[in-house]
Design a protein around this motif. Structure first.
Motif, PDB file in Angstrom:
ATOM      1  N   MET A 194      34.259  36.767  41.822  1.00 29.82           N
ATOM      2  CA  MET A 194      35.436  36.475  41.006  1.00 29.82           C
ATOM      3  C   MET A 194      36.046  35.141  41.414  1.00 29.82           C
ATOM      4  SD  MET A 194      37.184  40.299  40.956  1.00 29.82           S
ATOM      5  CE  MET A 194      38.531  39.884  39.856  1.00 29.82           C
ATOM      6  N   ALA A 195      36.088  34.892  42.711  1.00 34.85           N
ATOM      7  CA  ALA A 195      36.685  33.657  43.220  1.00 34.85           C
ATOM      8  C   ALA A 195      35.885  32.424  42.813  1.00 34.85           C
ATOM      9  CB  ALA A 195      36.802  33.718  44.740  1.00 34.85           C
ATOM     10  N   LEU A 196      34.575  32.542  42.753  1.00 33.80           N
ATOM     11  CA  LEU A 196      33.713  31.399  42.455  1.00 33.80           C
ATOM     12  C   LEU A 196      33.480  31.198  40.969  1.00 33.80           C
ATOM     13  CD1 LEU A 196      31.010  31.883  45.241  1.00 33.80           C
ATOM     14  CD2 LEU A 196      32.997  30.363  45.266  1.00 33.80           C
ATOM     15  N   ALA A 197      33.780  32.208  40.143  1.00 36.50           N
ATOM     16  CA  ALA A 197      33.502  32.145  38.713  1.00 36.50           C
ATOM     17  C   ALA A 197      34.358  31.094  38.006  1.00 36.50           C
ATOM     18  CB  ALA A 197      33.726  33.518  38.076  1.00 36.50           C
ATOM     19  N   ASN A 198      33.870  30.644  36.868  1.00 36.79           N
ATOM     20  CA  ASN A 198      34.578  29.638  36.079  1.00 36.79           C
ATOM     21  C   ASN A 198      35.414  30.332  35.007  1.00 36.79           C
ATOM     22  OD1 ASN A 198      35.457  27.321  34.858  1.00 36.79           O
ATOM     23  ND2 ASN A 198      33.519  26.876  33.831  1.00 36.79           N
ATOM     24  N   GLY A 199      36.622  30.715  35.367  1.00 34.27           N
ATOM     25  CA  GLY A 199      37.496  31.394  34.422  1.00 34.27           C
ATOM     26  C   GLY A 199      38.244  32.541  35.065  1.00 34.27           C
ATOM     27  N   THR A 200      38.904  33.336  34.251  1.00 38.95           N
ATOM     28  CA  THR A 200      39.717  34.440  34.740  1.00 38.95           C
ATOM     29  C   THR A 200      38.940  35.747  34.659  1.00 38.95           C
ATOM     30  OG1 THR A 200      41.744  33.340  33.992  1.00 38.95           O
ATOM     31  CG2 THR A 200      41.870  35.705  34.459  1.00 38.95           C
ATOM     32  N   SER A 201      38.810  36.415  35.797  1.00 35.00           N
ATOM     33  CA  SER A 201      38.149  37.719  35.868  1.00 35.00           C
ATOM     34  C   SER A 201      39.186  38.813  36.062  1.00 35.00           C
ATOM     35  CB  SER A 201      37.143  37.754  37.033  1.00 35.00           C
ATOM     36  OG  SER A 201      36.069  36.869  36.824  1.00 35.00           O
ATOM     37  N   ARG A 202      38.893  39.979  35.506  1.00 28.73           N
ATOM     38  CA  ARG A 202      39.775  41.135  35.677  1.00 28.73           C
ATOM     39  C   ARG A 202      38.926  42.371  35.926  1.00 28.73           C
ATOM     40  NH1 ARG A 202      41.653  38.336  31.295  1.00 28.73           N
ATOM     41  NH2 ARG A 202      43.725  37.381  31.522  1.00 28.73           N
ATOM     42  N   MET A 203      39.361  43.203  36.867  1.00 26.03           N
ATOM     43  CA  MET A 203      38.694  44.487  37.041  1.00 26.03           C
ATOM     44  C   MET A 203      39.736  45.562  37.337  1.00 26.03           C
ATOM     45  SD  MET A 203      36.668  44.337  40.683  1.00 26.03           S
ATOM     46  CE  MET A 203      37.456  43.834  42.233  1.00 26.03           C
ATOM     47  N   ARG A 204      39.473  46.709  36.765  1.00 23.10           N
ATOM     48  CA  ARG A 204      40.345  47.869  36.889  1.00 23.10           C
ATOM     49  C   ARG A 204      39.851  48.716  38.057  1.00 23.10           C
ATOM     50  NH1 ARG A 204      43.369  50.405  32.714  1.00 23.10           N
ATOM     51  NH2 ARG A 204      43.802  52.613  33.090  1.00 23.10           N
ATOM     52  N   THR A 205      40.735  49.051  38.988  1.00 18.77           N
ATOM     53  CA  THR A 205      40.327  49.731  40.201  1.00 18.77           C
ATOM     54  C   THR A 205      41.252  50.900  40.529  1.00 18.77           C
ATOM     55  OG1 THR A 205      41.705  48.571  41.826  1.00 18.77           O
ATOM     56  CG2 THR A 205      39.702  47.438  41.088  1.00 18.77           C
ATOM     57  N   GLY A 206      40.860  51.637  41.548  1.00 17.86           N
ATOM     58  CA  GLY A 206      41.737  52.621  42.142  1.00 17.86           C
ATOM     59  C   GLY A 206      42.569  51.948  43.230  1.00 17.86           C
ATOM     60  N   PRO A 207      43.046  52.692  44.216  1.00 16.78           N
ATOM     61  CA  PRO A 207      43.825  52.107  45.303  1.00 16.78           C
ATOM     62  C   PRO A 207      43.091  50.932  45.945  1.00 16.78           C
ATOM     63  CG  PRO A 207      43.907  54.503  45.423  1.00 16.78           C
ATOM     64  CD  PRO A 207      42.899  54.166  44.360  1.00 16.78           C
ATOM     65  N   ILE A 208      43.813  49.876  46.249  1.00 23.03           N
ATOM     66  CA  ILE A 208      43.211  48.674  46.825  1.00 23.03           C
ATOM     67  C   ILE A 208      42.872  48.941  48.293  1.00 23.03           C
ATOM     68  CG2 ILE A 208      43.468  46.211  47.216  1.00 23.03           C
ATOM     69  CD1 ILE A 208      43.519  47.092  44.266  1.00 23.03           C
ATOM     70  N   THR A 209      41.615  48.752  48.644  1.00 21.98           N
ATOM     71  CA  THR A 209      41.168  49.029  50.009  1.00 21.98           C
ATOM     72  C   THR A 209      41.513  47.883  50.949  1.00 21.98           C
ATOM     73  OG1 THR A 209      38.971  48.042  49.731  1.00 21.98           O
ATOM     74  CG2 THR A 209      39.239  50.349  49.059  1.00 21.98           C
ATOM     75  N   LEU A 210      41.493  48.170  52.239  1.00 26.21           N
ATOM     76  CA  LEU A 210      41.739  47.133  53.237  1.00 26.21           C
ATOM     77  C   LEU A 210      40.655  46.064  53.174  1.00 26.21           C
ATOM     78  CD1 LEU A 210      43.404  46.077  55.598  1.00 26.21           C
ATOM     79  CD2 LEU A 210      42.060  47.551  57.122  1.00 26.21           C
ATOM     80  N   HIS A 211      39.414  46.459  52.929  1.00 20.59           N
ATOM     81  CA  HIS A 211      38.335  45.482  52.772  1.00 20.59           C
ATOM     82  C   HIS A 211      38.638  44.519  51.632  1.00 20.59           C
ATOM     83  CE1 HIS A 211      34.673  47.477  54.925  1.00 20.59           C
ATOM     84  NE2 HIS A 211      35.683  47.223  55.731  1.00 20.59           N
ATOM     85  N   THR A 212      39.138  45.055  50.521  1.00 19.75           N
ATOM     86  CA  THR A 212      39.448  44.209  49.370  1.00 19.75           C
ATOM     87  C   THR A 212      40.595  43.268  49.693  1.00 19.75           C
ATOM     88  OG1 THR A 212      38.670  45.901  47.826  1.00 19.75           O
ATOM     89  CG2 THR A 212      40.174  44.233  46.955  1.00 19.75           C
ATOM     90  N   GLN A 213      41.616  43.758  50.361  1.00 17.20           N
ATOM     91  CA  GLN A 213      42.736  42.893  50.747  1.00 17.20           C
ATOM     92  C   GLN A 213      42.256  41.757  51.642  1.00 17.20           C
ATOM     93  OE1 GLN A 213      46.279  45.122  52.155  1.00 17.20           O
ATOM     94  NE2 GLN A 213      45.345  46.944  51.256  1.00 17.20           N
ATOM     95  N   THR A 214      41.362  42.080  52.591  1.00 10.99           N
ATOM     96  CA  THR A 214      40.827  41.055  53.487  1.00 10.99           C
ATOM     97  C   THR A 214      39.994  40.040  52.719  1.00 10.99           C
ATOM     98  OG1 THR A 214      40.741  42.658  55.300  1.00 10.99           O
ATOM     99  CG2 THR A 214      39.423  40.668  55.543  1.00 10.99           C
ATOM    100  N   ALA A 215      39.131  40.524  51.829  1.00 13.04           N
ATOM    101  CA  ALA A 215      38.277  39.625  51.052  1.00 13.04           C
ATOM    102  C   ALA A 215      39.107  38.696  50.176  1.00 13.04           C
ATOM    103  CB  ALA A 215      37.313  40.448  50.196  1.00 13.04           C
TER     104      ALA A 215
END
Length: 384
Positions: free
Chosen positions: A322-343
């Motif tokens: 998502m960070a490297l993509a050219n444009g706006t990305s969106r994804m629907r998730t459950g609770p945000i994990t600690l791994h995701t917060q770190t990434a």
């Protein structure tokens, strides 16, 4: 998720137990291992999975501190980003311990060093500080061997984003454990991660040559990656309805059928939008098959109930793309994990990508449903 859908899942799991057949993989296994994975896919392409493995004891995958180089070129930027993402994904059973101690971490760092003609300092098993100075990412053939049951899935996580922006095609031979605890199982990578990451425009083939389990390892996966000019953004915000459920069981080595029945199951669910949800579990000594199956099913159901489009294990793996993509990305998730917060934190620090997390406020959302939005930096491959 409706009560009828839950009943359908439970019935399919029960039927799988009744009709299960032994799939002994003598030619594709090293050591004795077993496991369960359940996958669900929706009509929008969302994929969910859960998994667990059985083995003697547990291995820690701790991480400490990263010393990055002072300057970032276009290639260096996403290269160092994913090394960080990889390292922070190798977490420990004891969160207070942060050391780069495991062979798969060292093998992964050496792999990306070789892929970019870089310089690596302080990279030894047990080291707590690493300095990597990357050069330009090249294609070609590369081999990474943990010489243990260290996860080939983690080797893939660190090398794939680099290979996508290489000067030419890459063929990576990754050796170690294909099914290990505290790391992505190869089945999850093939059935869940691969079809979803391809939405970014990623092109790669993954050939499972041999499975490897704790403690011997010996697994082998060959990854063939075509470079891209840039990555496309994704929009995964529609769940869809469950349309298909399937399962698979596997066993390593020469375990007798009666033991096999007590250890292994694999169930997947496809939704009408193309999303895939998965749950899995591996047998443990003294644990009956129904208990192992319940663990896998509960993992799957937990990720379906939050009404997201990706599960807790896929969240963080998609952040770098998502960070490297050219444009706006969106994804629907459950609770945000600690791994995701770190990434997300590391991606924002290294790429200037901007992430926003908000509650999903539509009619299908609940207190555990979130939308992760990212304005990608549009990294381009200068060689294409």
């Amino acid at each position: 998720m409706s009560t009828a859908a839950v009943r359908t899942i439970r019935k399919e799991i029960k039927d799988l137990y009744i009709n299960i057949q032994s799939l002994q993989e003598k030619d594709k296994a090293c050591g004795n291992g077993n496991g369960i994975i359940i996958i669900a896919e929706s009509s929008t392409g969302c994929i969910f999975a859960g998994s667990s493995l059985g083995k003697k004891g547990k291995s820690n995958s701790p991480v400490n501190k990263w010393s990055k180089s002072d300057s970032f070129g276009q290639n260096e930027l996403y290269f160092e980003l994913h090394v960080l993402s990889f390292l922070f994904n190798c977490y420990s059973d004891t969160p207070s311990l942060f050391n780069v101690t495991r062979p798969q971490h060292l093998s992964g760092l050496e792999l990306v060093r070789d892929m970019c003609n870089g310089n690596l300092e302080g990279a030894t098993v047990g080291s707590s500080e690493i300095t990597l100075t990357p050069g330009k990412i090249k294609g070609g053939n590369h081999v990474a061997d943990t010489r243990t049951a260290g996860s080939v899935g983690l080797l893939m996580q660190i090398s794939l984003p680099c290979a996508l922006f290489a000067q030419g095609p890459s063929e990576l031979c990754l050796k170690g454990g294909t099914n290990a605890e505290m790391a992505p199982q190869i089945d999850y990578t093939l059935k869940v991660f691969k079809p979803i990451v391809e939405r970014f425009g990623v092109q790669f083939d993954c050939d499972l040559k041999m499975r490897g389990y704790y403690p011997k390892g010996g697994g082998e996966v060959v990854l063939k990656v075509n470079p891209v000019k840039e990555l496309s953004p994704i929009n995964m915000t529609e769940r869809g309805n469950i349309t298909k459920i399937y399962g698979r069981a596997f066993v390593a080595g020469v375990l007798p059928f009666k033991i096999f029945l007590h250890y292994i199951i694999y169930v997947s669910i496809f939704e009408s939008t193309g999303c895939i949800f998965a749950g899995s579990s591996l047998g443990k000594k003294g644990v009956y098959a129904d208990k192992v199956g319940i663990e896998a099913a509960e993992m799957l159901l937990r990720n379906i109930r939050h009404n997201g489009c990706v599960d807790e294990f896929l969240q963080d793996q998609l952040i770098i793309f998502m960070a490297l993509a050219n444009g706006t990305s969106r994804m629907r998730t459950g609770p945000i994990t600690l791994h995701t917060q770190t990434a997300i934190h590391m991606a924002e620090q290294l790429t200037n990508a901007k992430f926003v997390i908000r509650k999903a406020e539509d009619e299908h959302g609940n207190n555990d449903t979130y939308i992760i939005e990212c304005q990608g930096v549009g990294a381009t491959n200068p060689s294409l």
